[in-house]
Design an enzyme around this catalytic site. Structure first.
Site, PDB file in Angstrom:
ATOM      1  CB  CYS A 185      -0.900   0.048   1.238  1.00  0.00           C
ATOM      2  SG  CYS A 185      -2.100  -1.269   1.268  1.00  0.00           S
ATOM      3  CB  SER A 238      14.139  -2.229  -7.762  1.00  0.00           C
ATOM      4  OG  SER A 238      14.087  -3.616  -8.031  1.00  0.00           O
ATOM      5  CG  ASP A 277      17.432  -9.174  -9.294  1.00  0.00           C
ATOM      6  OD1 ASP A 277      16.932  -8.039  -9.157  1.00  0.00           O
ATOM      7  OD2 ASP A 277      16.761 -10.174  -9.587  1.00  0.00           O
ATOM      8  CG  ASP A 278      15.735  -6.138  -6.168  1.00  0.00           C
ATOM      9  OD1 ASP A 278      15.164  -7.109  -5.656  1.00  0.00           O
ATOM     10  OD2 ASP A 278      15.319  -5.575  -7.195  1.00  0.00           O
TER      11      ASP A 278
END
Length: 494
Positions: A11, A294, A356-357
């Site tokens: 959210c 990201s 990559d994260d």
């Protein structure tokens, strides 16, 4: 076994007080928070006489159309919400803000995070006669507020906030005030901004303040709530039993790179983590590639530190229809290829460092490695700009079971073989803490690193029995070898 799925934050919340175009600005603020939730959106407005709202399913542009926005015009105060479901089903009854009309007042409320004692609170409330209209844990706090014997709404809110556990922020609107609240660990972020005309803004991230040309005022800290009304702004504490533990995943994955959390710019943190990863786990190669979007900051940091070119070897399709992410195996198999494409002319014949994260389920990175090798890459060395994601998260990330986590059962060597990489290395927990650079007098320098350590700063509560019953051998080994600072109720171990 491991389905195609990325991590999802559930959210984003937004609030604004005293602006003639409150709904329109809320819409703009929510648009900048769209990355935090894509399943539904809503806006509740107030003119200090009445509250009304609109909501819908899908992306913001799908959820709230022009006709709905027209009905929200002319109101000075508003809250808004974009949702990804971690608690409750995906029906419209769970789309927030929730709007309640009582005999003596109306209240709009929305929430980011997860209440880990919501199930037991809900059961107790139902025994007392409470009727719930959704399966969202957000509804619990409204029942607590209304059943409070406190003399004012603010006192009832404070009392109720002390009863709920987990990682959360709330934005609440009445005809008299806009309220915001943060959990006792500040796991989930909430910030205050101010426009040049004096209008105050609440938001999950600073990017929503920046997009409106407002100035950052302050973070709302652990155990604090804010009251914004015609008299101005007041920040108070509802509890002094606080230990700052800001979610590391906000920095690693969820927040927009132009946002700032607790004084640390997200892009700068990610770049620093890439540099630290290069120091900890260097490897010979021709180039560095990041997984969009990201991981791009971390990849640039890795390349800069190791002295290799940073190339765009993967391109993300920014306009993939949501219908492509379907619950059928055939469409899941195509999911990565639709969202990402390898640039053959760049990667053909090259030894690549792929940054990559995180690795959660392992399926996505496996298909990316295969895609690069199918496009001619000679070797693919995978470097992960966070520690092993070994433990479930109960504070607002959609990974709440051990079965979903490949690192819970497989070693890095086994995962390397599973994903088809030529080597695999992760950033250490200490390296992550150093890269983020917080300096709170708290465990992990004020970070929540529960998914990497199994140390839960807000406790486990309703999740404890199931969590402990399903701990893997590898998880148990990690826990036995590493110090834990928090007990199952989030108290500091002395």
């Amino acid at each position: 076994m491991f389905n195609y799925s990325g991590l999802n934050e559930e959210c984003g919340v937004f609030g604004i007080w005293n602006h003639p175009e409150a709904a329109q600005l809320t819409y703009m603020g929510l648009h900048s928070l769209q990355h935090r939730g894509q399943e539904g959106a809503g806006i509740v407005v107030s003119d200090q006489n009445e509250l009304k709202g609109e909501r819908g399913l899908g992306l913001l542009t799908e959820a709230i159309n022009d006709d709905q926005m027209e009905r929200l015009k002319g109101y000075q105060h508003a809250i808004g919400h974009v949702r990804y479901a971690t608690s409750g089903n995906k029906g419209i009854e769970n789309i927030q803000p929730f709007l309640y009309h009582f005999y003596d007042m109306s209240v709009g409320i929305c929430h980011n995070g997860n209440l880990i004692n919501a199930k037991s609170l809900r059961q107790n409330l139902e025994k007392q006669g409470a009727i719930f209209h959704s399966s969202s844990d957000t509804e619990v706090i409204m029942h607590l507020i209304r059943r409070s014997k406190a003399p004012t709404f603010e006192e009832a809110l404070k009392e109720s906030l002390r009863k709920v556990k987990g990682g959360f922020t709330f934005a609440i609107l009445t005809k008299d005030a806009l309220y915001g609240a943060v959990d006792p660990n500040a796991i989930r972020p909430l910030v205050v901004g101010k426009m040049k005309d004096g209008t105050y803004i609440l938001a999950s991230e600073t990017c929503a303040i920046d997009v409106l040309g407002a100035e950052f005022v302050q973070d709302i800290h652990a155990g604090e709530y804010v009251v914004i009304n015609d008299k101005g702004i007041t920040v108070k504490s509802y509890t002094h039993h606080t230990t700052t533990a800001i979610s590391a995943m906000e920095y690693i994955y969820f927040a927009r790179p132009d946002s700032t959390i607790a004084g640390k710019n997200v892009h700068a943190v990610r770049k620093a983590s890439g540099k630290k990863l290069a120091q900890e786990s260097p490897v010979n190669a021709d180039m560095v590639i990041g997984v969009p979007n990201s991981s791009l900051s971390a990849a640039s940091g890795y390349a800069e530190e190791i002295g290799l070119p940073y190339e765009m070897g993967l391109v993300k399709n920014q306009y993939v229809a949501r219908t492509f992410i379907q619950p059928t195996q055939e469409l899941r198999e195509q999911g990565v290829r639709v969202k990402l494409s390898a640039v053959k002319d760049i990667v053909d014949g090259k030894n690549i460092i792929l940054v990559d994260d995180s690795i959660v389920r392992g399926t996505t990175i496996r298909r990316i490695v295969k895609m690069l090798k199918d496009s001619g890459a000679n070797k693919v060395h995978v470097r992960i700009a966070s520690p092993e994601f070994m433990f479930p998260s109960f504070y607002g990330i959609d990974v709440s079971t051990t079965a979903e986590l490949i690192s819970a059962s497989k070693s890095p060597e086994e995962i390397k073989d599973y994903i088809g990489a030529d080597s695999l290395a992760y950033l250490s927990v200490d390296g992550l803490i150093e890269s983020i650079g917080l300096d709170y007098d708290a465990p992990y320098s004020g970070l929540c690193v529960e998914s990497f350590t199994g140390d839960y700063p807000a406790g486990l509560y309703d999740y404890e029995a199931n969590y402990k019953a399903h701990l893997s051998h590898r998880q148990k080994q990690y826990i036995s070898k590493n110090k834990h600072f928090f007990d199952s109720e989030g108290n500091l171990n002395v």
